[in-house]
Design a protein around this motif. Structure first.
Motif, PDB file in Angstrom:
ATOM      1  N   TRP A   1       3.912   8.480  -4.104  1.00 30.47           N
ATOM      2  CA  TRP A   1       3.967   8.487  -5.576  1.00 30.47           C
ATOM      3  C   TRP A   1       4.344   9.886  -6.082  1.00 30.47           C
ATOM      4  N   ASP A   2       3.718  10.909  -5.518  1.00 26.28           N
ATOM      5  CA  ASP A   2       3.996  12.287  -5.926  1.00 26.28           C
ATOM      6  C   ASP A   2       5.456  12.656  -5.665  1.00 26.28           C
TER       7      ASP A   2
ATOM      8  N   ASP B   1       0.852  -1.191   0.000  1.00 30.97           N
ATOM      9  CA  ASP B   1       0.000   0.000   0.000  1.00 30.97           C
ATOM     10  C   ASP B   1       0.886   1.238   0.000  1.00 30.97           C
TER      11      ASP B   1
ATOM     12  N   LEU C   1       0.968   5.462  -0.168  1.00 31.36           N
ATOM     13  CA  LEU C   1       0.267   6.746  -0.097  1.00 31.36           C
ATOM     14  C   LEU C   1       0.434   7.519  -1.412  1.00 31.36           C
ATOM     15  N   PRO C   2      -0.588   8.241  -1.822  1.00 27.09           N
ATOM     16  CA  PRO C   2      -0.449   9.078  -3.022  1.00 27.09           C
ATOM     17  C   PRO C   2       0.722  10.067  -2.902  1.00 27.09           C
ATOM     18  N   GLU C   3       0.988  10.542  -1.673  1.00 28.56           N
ATOM     19  CA  GLU C   3       2.095  11.487  -1.470  1.00 28.56           C
ATOM     20  C   GLU C   3       3.449  10.854  -1.775  1.00 28.56           C
TER      21      GLU C   3
ATOM     22  N   GLN D   1       5.273  -1.757  -6.161  1.00 24.55           N
ATOM     23  CA  GLN D   1       4.064  -1.940  -5.362  1.00 24.55           C
ATOM     24  C   GLN D   1       3.785  -3.436  -5.224  1.00 24.55           C
TER      25      GLN D   1
END
Length: 192
Positions: free
Chosen positions: A53-54, A47, A49-51, A66
């Motif tokens: 990836w950013d 899992d 976090l989108p942060e 992932q």
């Protein structure tokens, strides 16, 4: 007694594995790149976090997988940072890193760590590491705040002047040390 040996590592010359990409994983990733903007980090997590990836999207030296951890993730790694709540995984990776002679940090588990990620104060080229021997990250954070306020921003100018003076000095190492020590002692007395 704190028996840790403080070192500063050139992260752009090492390969780091970060297992976990939740809030703690993001914090560790940000800490690495705040101090070493050209570090090489492979992030492995189910899992993410989108942060995370950013954050990775802005850096060519971050790679994300992932999926769950695989022992093969340790190949060619110099450092491993675990940011998981999985006690069994943490112990498994601890055993594998010991066998492979890879240094390990496990978030919030000082007994599993080979090294700690301390608080850091940075003013230009000056970098101070703060360690509480894993006893109190909160105290380290408070000391960081104290030193950040105490040290003037201009300290980097002084460091650059000292570097120039050091390059101009002639003689053996002992003589250079004597001159530089005398100069810094006088500067501190004058409050520079």
């Amino acid at each position: 007694m704190n028996t840790l040996f403080p070192i500063y590592v050139k992260m752009d010359q090492l390969q780091t594995l970060l297992v976990g990409a939740g809030p703690v994983g993001l914090e560790k990733l940000q800490a690495i790149f705040t101090n070493s903007p050209f570090a090489f980090v492979h992030v492995v997590a189910q899992d993410i976090l989108p942060e995370v990836w950013d954050f990775a999207a802005l850096r060519d030296t971050v790679r994300i997988s992932q999926r769950g951890f695989l022992p093969s993730d340790l190949l060619d790694k110099d450092l491993v940072v675990l940011a998981t709540n999985n006690e069994a995984l943490n112990k498994e990776v601890r055993k594998l890193t010991q066998q492979a002679h890879i240094l390990l940090n496990v978030a919030d588990k000082p007994d599993l760590c080979d090294f700690y990620l301390g608080s850091v104060v940075q003013k230009g080229n000056l970098k101070l590491g703060i360690s509480t021997n894993g006893k109190s990250p909160t105290m380290a954070k408070r000391l960081k705040e104290f030193f950040n306020e105490l040290l003037p921003e201009e300290i980097d100018d002084t460091l650059l002047l000292m570097q120039a003076l050091r390059k101009q000095l002639k003689g053996d190492l002992q003589e250079k040390i004597r001159v530089l020590n005398a100069h810094t002692k006088d500067s501190l007395k004058r409050g520079e």
